[in-house]
Every structure is written in C-alpha cells, then in structure tokens.
Design an enzyme around this catalytic site. Structure first.
Site, mmCIF file in Angstrom:
data_model
loop_
_atom_site.group_PDB
_atom_site.id
_atom_site.type_symbol
_atom_site.label_atom_id
_atom_site.label_comp_id
_atom_site.label_asym_id
_atom_site.label_seq_id
_atom_site.Cartn_x
_atom_site.Cartn_y
_atom_site.Cartn_z
ATOM 1 N N SER A 197 -27.979 20.608 7.594
ATOM 2 C CA SER A 197 -27.739 21.809 6.636
ATOM 3 C C SER A 197 -27.175 21.556 5.252
ATOM 4 O O SER A 197 -27.088 22.689 4.636
ATOM 5 C CB SER A 197 -26.107 22.351 7.440
ATOM 6 O OG SER A 197 -26.415 22.760 8.693
ATOM 7 N N LYS A 240 -28.942 24.361 3.409
ATOM 8 C CA LYS A 240 -28.304 25.617 3.365
ATOM 9 C C LYS A 240 -28.087 25.811 1.601
ATOM 10 O O LYS A 240 -28.114 26.937 0.998
ATOM 11 C CB LYS A 240 -27.256 25.864 3.698
ATOM 12 C CG LYS A 240 -27.484 26.043 5.399
ATOM 13 C CD LYS A 240 -26.151 26.582 6.195
ATOM 14 C CE LYS A 240 -26.354 26.905 7.760
ATOM 15 N NZ LYS A 240 -26.796 25.378 8.444
ATOM 16 N N SER A 284 -21.327 26.550 7.075
ATOM 17 C CA SER A 284 -22.432 26.153 7.795
ATOM 18 C C SER A 284 -23.058 27.151 8.942
ATOM 19 O O SER A 284 -23.479 26.644 9.941
ATOM 20 C CB SER A 284 -22.522 24.694 8.046
ATOM 21 O OG SER A 284 -23.682 24.128 7.987
ATOM 22 N N LYS A 341 -21.402 20.638 0.229
ATOM 23 C CA LYS A 341 -22.168 21.043 1.403
ATOM 24 C C LYS A 341 -22.321 19.766 2.367
ATOM 25 O O LYS A 341 -22.606 18.592 2.127
ATOM 26 C CB LYS A 341 -23.579 21.455 1.247
ATOM 27 C CG LYS A 341 -24.275 22.370 2.508
ATOM 28 C CD LYS A 341 -23.643 23.409 2.671
ATOM 29 C CE LYS A 341 -23.797 24.119 3.839
ATOM 30 N NZ LYS A 341 -23.278 23.358 5.062
#
Length: 378
Positions: A158, A161, A215, A320
C-alpha cells in the site's frame, strides 16, 4: 390228534397275549427318555436375582478387549455382535466420548516474501533491523545516512497509494466531486474487506483521506477508476510520474497496491516521499490520527495505520504503511529529527510491529551523538 390240536391252541394264545408286551419293551429300550437335570442359573446384573442360563444368552467378559462370549458353545461371536458390543460401550461413555477425524489435515505452507526468496534476510546490518531493505536520507543535503539493500526492487504493497495520491493531486481533479463505490472497486485479488459498501457515495477528497490515512483499498480503487480514461490511464500516469521522478526501478499495475506487481526500490521510494511531502494535502491526510466520514447512512470512524503518529515524541510530516504477504511489512516516512528532515524507508519487515521498531532504532541511532550518524551500510 387231540394232543396236537391242544398244543397249537396253546401256542396261539401265548403269541396273542405276549405280543403287546414285546412291542412295549422294544419302544422302551429303543430310545432312553431325557433325564431331568437341574437347570443352571446365573446372577442378573440389573436385578441381582438368579435367572436361568438359557435366558442369559451372553455375558461380557472382563478382559482387555471386552469380547462377547456365548454360554452355549464358548466361542467368539460373529462381527455383528462385536459391533453391537462396541456401540453399547460407546453409549455407556457418551459423556466423555470424543469423535476423532482420521482425515489428514492440510499442511501449513509457510509464506515467504520476495525479499526472503531472494536471500535478503541474511544481510547483516549494524543496527539489526528487521527490514530486508532500508534507506535513511537527510533531505536537507540528500546525504544517505544508512542503507540496506536499497537498490533492489521489491513489492511495496500500500505504499503504492502514496503515488496514487500524488497523481490525483497533481491532475487537479475536483476534491468535492462525489464518487460512488461500485463492484469494480471490490478486491477480487486478495479478497480484502472494506467498510465502504458498494453504492456508497463520497467526495474525492474523503476517499483520498481514507486511502492515505487508513489504507482503504476501495477508496484507492475508486480514485483510479474515476481518472479521465479509467484505471488503465491512471496506472499509465503513475508510471510516467515515476519516470519523471527518476524512479528507474519502479513499476505500477494498480492504484491500491494489492498486487505484488507494484514494485520499487528503497531509493526510489525515498524520491517519492520527498515529492509527495511538497503537497500540504498529502501531508495532512497521511498523518491525521483519526477521521470521521458520513456515507449517507451512518458516521464511520477511521484511525491511522501508523501508530507512531499518535506518539508525541515523533514529529512526522508524511507517512504511509503497507502490507501484503509478498511484500512483508512496509513503511515510509518523513520526520523531523534533531531539526533535520529525515526520510526513512523500510521494506519487507518481519512482524506486525517490526517496521515501527526499526524506525525507533533509526531515531535512537540518529539522536545518540552529535553527528547523528555513522558509516552507512551498503
């Protein structure tokens, strides 16, 4: 003559009167009558009284195998009686009876990340990080403070993203436009769950917020699908942006990061972090601790997937997290440490909290001396 006739008559009379007695004697001696004997008795288990052995057909021996023995011929009974005996034995101990399946269980196959398969877990580093690849960079002068397998492309999960958010923001799409979650946004690859049901309507800004902070996979999928030209055009824009940033080891195949085809090196992701940190909206959305959003039916509360944003000792400007089995635990951050903007990248870490522990190790290492760093590990 008279004497002869008298003798014959006497013989006839003798035969007539003695014949029945002879027949009776023959029957009497041909078969002896059965003698009456005292019947044997056994004690009944239920009543405690004596009952004839003829009625007590079988008794259970107290042997190891609890066999059924017949009183008539003292031989083992057929398999049917044995089965009845076993069933009766189970009924007496039903309270403690436990069914045991003889079916062979499915073997547990250990999951190995791409880094493990490449042998990266055997790489030594002086800080004993749990991550197979790492990079620590001082953004103020672009000095690499620490690195470990930083030039090897690995699945980033992820972390993808972050590029999704960068493309959405730089394409100047309307953050107030309302988008709808459809069946196309449902994860059919990893079958992950989502609180955003099909039919949920939400602004692009809220979807971006949930994708970066929590997420949320369906939010990221909807952002890519609603790009001009659809998801294929969005993925193409992601790869073009990666090339513009000099991320030569990177490749994107979706907007959520669920596919292991999304790969990048730690050096490439450091460049992505520095580019994303230039946008205030990405910094704010990625570092929010909590966020509530109304989907039209109820209010939903979300939290940040990075526990370090809740720690007041940390000053995190952008972050992140990511995880799939092929990528392991991943984390990228830009944090202020001793007044300097430090970029951290951790890929393929082992254990749920290992990536956060690696960040703590780096922070402790940077703050323990005046120089703040030692020799980088290449």
């Amino acid at each position: 003559m008279y004497k002869i006739i008298s003798g014959l008559l006497s013989l006839i009379f003798l035969c007539v009167f003695t014949a029945p007695l002879g027949l009776a004697a023959t029957k009497k001696t041909g078969k002896a009558p059965a003698r009456k004997t005292a019947s044997k008795t056994v004690t009944s288990r239920k009543t405690g009284k004596a009952v004839p052995a003829a009625r007590q057909k079988t008794v259970l021996s107290k042997g190891k195998n609890n066999r059924i023995i017949s009183l008539r011929n003292s031989k083992r009974t057929p398999g049917k009686l044995v089965a009845l005996n076993q069933r009766d034995s189970r009924s007496r101990t039903r309270g403690s009876y436990k069914k045991v399946s003889l079916r062979r269980s499915t073997p547990v196959i250990p999951r190995y990340s791409f880094g493990d398969l490449a042998g990266l877990k055997n790489t030594y580093d002086p800080l004993s990080l749990k991550s197979n690849a790492a990079l620590v960079l001082d953004e103020s002068n672009l000095e690499i403070l620490f690195e470990k397998n930083s030039n090897i492309a690995l699945p980033m999960a992820s972390i993808t993203k972050l590029m999704t958010g960068l493309v959405v923001v730089e394409s100047m799409q309307d953050m107030n436009e309302v988008l709808e979650i459809t069946e196309e946004d449902v994860d059919t690859h990893k079958h992950t769950s989502s609180r955003l049901k099909v039919g949920t309507r939400m602004t692009r800004g809220n979807l971006l917020h949930l994708a970066l902070m929590s997420s949320e996979n369906r939010a990221a999928a909807a952002l890519g699908r609603n790009y001009p030209g659809g998801i294929s055009a969005f993925v193409n824009a992601m790869n073009i942006k990666a090339q513009v940033l000099g991320m030569s080891d990177s490749h994107y195949v979706d907007s959520s990061g669920l596919s292991s085809g999304n790969v990048a090196s730690a050096r490439d992701l450091a460049k992505l972090v520095m580019a994303a940190a230039q946008h205030p909206i990405l910094r704010k959305y990625s570092t929010d601790t909590y966020y509530s959003v109304d989907d039209g039916l109820r209010e939903m509360h979300y939290g940040n997937t990075n526990g370090l944003v809740h720690n007041p000792d940390w000053h995190i400007r952008l972050q992140k997290t990511g995880y799939i089995s092929e990528a392991g635990q991943c984390l990228v951050m830009q944090a202020i440490i001793k007044g300097r903007p430090i970029v951290m990248v951790f890929l393929d870490s082992k254990g749920k909290g290992a990536r956060l522990a690696d960040a703590q190790r780096i922070r402790s290492w940077l703050t323990q001396s005046e120089t703040g760093h030692g020799e980088p590990n290449v």
